[in-house]
Scaffold this motif. Structure first.
Motif, short mmCIF file in Angstrom:
data_model
loop_
_atom_site.label_atom_id
_atom_site.label_comp_id
_atom_site.label_asym_id
_atom_site.label_seq_id
_atom_site.Cartn_x
_atom_site.Cartn_y
_atom_site.Cartn_z
N GLN A 21 17.95 -2.76 0.52
CA GLN A 21 17.80 -1.35 0.13
C GLN A 21 18.74 -1.00 -1.03
O GLN A 21 18.42 -0.16 -1.87
CB GLN A 21 18.08 -0.44 1.33
CG GLN A 21 17.73 1.02 1.07
CD GLN A 21 17.89 1.89 2.30
OE1 GLN A 21 18.01 1.40 3.42
NE2 GLN A 21 17.91 3.20 2.10
N ASP A 28 17.38 2.31 -2.86
CA ASP A 28 16.03 2.69 -2.46
C ASP A 28 16.11 3.83 -1.45
O ASP A 28 16.96 3.83 -0.55
CB ASP A 28 15.30 1.51 -1.82
CG ASP A 28 14.95 0.43 -2.83
OD1 ASP A 28 15.14 0.65 -4.03
OD2 ASP A 28 14.50 -0.64 -2.39
N ARG A 30 14.21 6.04 1.57
CA ARG A 30 13.20 5.81 2.60
C ARG A 30 12.55 7.12 3.04
O ARG A 30 13.21 8.15 3.19
CB ARG A 30 13.85 5.13 3.81
CG ARG A 30 14.43 3.76 3.53
CD ARG A 30 15.26 3.26 4.69
NE ARG A 30 16.48 4.05 4.89
CZ ARG A 30 17.37 3.84 5.86
NH1 ARG A 30 17.17 2.87 6.74
NH2 ARG A 30 18.44 4.60 5.95
N THR A 100 5.75 1.23 -7.05
CA THR A 100 5.14 2.55 -6.91
C THR A 100 4.42 2.93 -8.20
O THR A 100 3.27 3.39 -8.19
CB THR A 100 6.21 3.61 -6.59
OG1 THR A 100 6.99 3.17 -5.48
CG2 THR A 100 5.58 4.95 -6.28
N LEU A 141 1.21 4.86 4.14
CA LEU A 141 2.67 4.95 4.20
C LEU A 141 3.11 5.11 5.65
O LEU A 141 2.33 5.49 6.51
CB LEU A 141 3.16 6.15 3.39
CG LEU A 141 2.75 6.23 1.92
CD1 LEU A 141 3.23 7.54 1.32
CD2 LEU A 141 3.34 5.06 1.15
N SER A 145 9.08 3.60 4.57
CA SER A 145 8.53 3.10 3.30
C SER A 145 9.39 3.59 2.14
O SER A 145 9.96 4.68 2.18
CB SER A 145 7.09 3.58 3.12
OG SER A 145 6.23 3.01 4.08
N ARG A 146 9.47 2.76 1.09
CA ARG A 146 10.36 3.07 -0.03
C ARG A 146 9.54 3.20 -1.31
O ARG A 146 8.99 2.22 -1.80
CB ARG A 146 11.42 1.98 -0.17
CG ARG A 146 12.38 1.91 1.00
CD ARG A 146 13.40 0.82 0.81
NE ARG A 146 13.02 -0.41 1.48
CZ ARG A 146 13.63 -1.58 1.30
NH1 ARG A 146 14.63 -1.69 0.44
NH2 ARG A 146 13.25 -2.64 1.96
N ASP A 212 -1.86 -0.60 1.53
CA ASP A 212 -0.68 -0.44 2.39
C ASP A 212 0.54 -0.70 1.52
O ASP A 212 0.74 -1.79 1.00
CB ASP A 212 -0.75 -1.44 3.54
CG ASP A 212 0.39 -1.27 4.54
OD1 ASP A 212 1.47 -0.76 4.16
OD2 ASP A 212 0.23 -1.69 5.71
N ASP A 214 3.52 -1.26 2.09
CA ASP A 214 4.49 -2.24 2.56
C ASP A 214 3.91 -3.64 2.72
O ASP A 214 4.59 -4.53 3.23
CB ASP A 214 5.08 -1.78 3.90
CG ASP A 214 5.81 -0.45 3.79
OD1 ASP A 214 6.54 -0.26 2.81
OD2 ASP A 214 5.63 0.40 4.69
N ARG A 215 2.69 -3.84 2.28
CA ARG A 215 2.04 -5.14 2.49
C ARG A 215 2.04 -5.95 1.19
O ARG A 215 1.43 -5.55 0.20
CB ARG A 215 0.60 -4.92 2.96
CG ARG A 215 -0.14 -6.20 3.33
CD ARG A 215 -1.56 -5.89 3.77
NE ARG A 215 -2.31 -7.09 4.07
CZ ARG A 215 -3.61 -7.14 4.26
NH1 ARG A 215 -4.32 -6.01 4.20
NH2 ARG A 215 -4.22 -8.27 4.51
N ARG A 216 2.71 -7.06 1.19
CA ARG A 216 2.80 -7.91 0.00
C ARG A 216 1.64 -8.90 -0.04
O ARG A 216 1.32 -9.53 0.96
CB ARG A 216 4.11 -8.70 -0.01
CG ARG A 216 5.35 -7.85 -0.18
CD ARG A 216 6.54 -8.75 -0.43
NE ARG A 216 7.77 -7.98 -0.57
CZ ARG A 216 8.84 -8.43 -1.19
NH1 ARG A 216 8.83 -9.63 -1.72
NH2 ARG A 216 9.92 -7.69 -1.28
N HIS A 349 1.54 -6.07 -4.33
CA HIS A 349 0.52 -5.94 -3.28
C HIS A 349 -0.70 -6.82 -3.54
O HIS A 349 -1.49 -7.04 -2.62
CB HIS A 349 0.07 -4.48 -3.19
CG HIS A 349 1.21 -3.52 -3.07
ND1 HIS A 349 1.81 -2.94 -4.17
CD2 HIS A 349 1.88 -3.08 -1.98
CE1 HIS A 349 2.80 -2.15 -3.75
NE2 HIS A 349 2.86 -2.22 -2.44
#
Length: 352
Positions: A21, A28, A30, A100, A141, A145-146, A212, A214-216, A349
């Motif tokens: 973070q 970052d 949150r 983002t 989100l 989430s950042r 999503d 947060d999904r890489r 992503h």
């Protein structure tokens, strides 16, 4: 130093910081557990709180505890898990994270009593909120989430013309011989196709599925993006309202004792916006951090009229700032940095 600010009660997280973070020159932020859909974007202004304005403007509340989808072209306000108790000599500035910006999620930070987005004045004590408006893809989100990051400054850290020229002479900030250093390091757009197998960028598709946040590596790029091949004349016509990912012609590096921020070149040179997320951490592209020069990825949106970009056209400038001290870890080292040594690259992503 950022961790010490939290230990000293200048940064007040609702929960302890999570891994990665704290970045080399930023923190970052949150999301909290609730999003408010509001009628319009706003600034609270002096004497007013964000919570008061939310009560006036909210349409409904959405729980983020188990995740929720934010729809395109709607405006949401989300309380953040971090609040501030700044001393009189420290100011804070926020901007979207790189991932983002590359998703075309328009994000700004607001605070009580402020007249400007993303700027928190010295001595501010109070909560922080994210204004979020997905422009192209609906996004999923959740709490934690950042989307944004915050930086802290004391005094004037921006290099003047002589200091910037001396730094370029010592470190070669861009990989060209005739660098334009007036009011910052000039960056131009690469429309040659030579650095990306004949392609110059991507145009976002409409009416896609949800992303999503947060999904890489969870999505095939061609389901969300149209690759743009280079034209023989080195030009690209930007269609109004469309979103593009392009890259700079120059490879950039940010030495370890400095950070950089991209600012618009000149609003009079064209009807387009470049770079939602314009912050470059210490060590970005730096050989000592595994970079060897990295292209700046440009997030571009045309406004009301079609506009022709030409190869080599200047689209922004990098303003360099001096760090108070060298970070313990530079960009690209041990902190989950996704874009070191990058060329033309979509957000984390997507699989290309």
């Amino acid at each position: 130093m950022i961790a010490a600010m939290a230990d000293d009660g200048l940064i007040l997280p609702a929960y302890p910081f999570v891994e990665s973070q704290i970045q080399p020159a930023s923190l970052d932020l949150r999301l909290g557990d609730i999003a408010y859909r509001v009628r319009a974007s706003f600034l609270p202004g002096p004497g007013a709180t964000v919570a008061e304005r939310i009560d006036e403007l909210k349409l409904h509340e959405i729980s983020l505890a188990d995740g929720a989808v934010l729809e395109t072209n709607c405006v949401y306000i989300v309380p953040l898990l971090e609040s501030l108790a700044l001393p009189p000599k420290i100011v804070a500035a926020a901007n979207p994270k790189s991932s983002t910006g590359r998703l075309d999620v328009f994000t700004r930070v607001i605070a009580d009593g402020t007249r400007r987005f993303d700027m928190i004045g010295a001595g501010y004590h109070g909560p922080l909120y994210a204004e979020i408006s997905p422009k192209t893809f609906p996004v999923l989100l959740r709490e934690g989430s950042r989307l944004s990051q915050v930086r802290f400054r004391t005094g004037d850290a921006i290099l003047n013309a002589d200091e910037l020229e001396a730094l370029h002479d010592a470190e070669r900030l861009v990989d060209i011989d005739d660098a334009d250093l007036a009011n910052g390091v000039a960056l131009s757009v690469d429309l040659s196709g030579k650095n990306a197998n004949g392609f110059v960028g991507y145009r976002a598709k409409r009416h896609t599925g949800v992303v999503d946040i947060d999904r890489r590596g969870g999505y095939a790029a061609d389901e969300f993006w149209e690759a743009i091949a280079a034209r023989p004349d080195g030009s690209l016509i930007l269609d109004p309202g469309e979103f593009y990912i392009l890259a700079s012609k120059e490879a950039v590096q940010v030495p370890p004792d400095y950070a950089a921020e991209m600012v618009p070149f000149d609003p009079l040179v064209g009807e387009f916006r470049v770079h939602y997320a314009g912050f470059f951490d210490p060590g970005f592209g730096y050989a000592g951090a595994g970079g060897k020069g990295s292209r700046a990825v440009l997030e571009v949106r045309s406004r009301e009229v079609p506009f022709i970009l030409e190869h080599g056209q200047i689209v922004g400038r990098l303003v360099y700032e001096k760090m108070l001290a060298r970070p313990q870890a530079m960009y690209g080292q041990r902190i989950g940095s996704n874009y070191q040594a990058q060329g033309l690259k979509l957000s984390k992503h997507f699989r290309v």
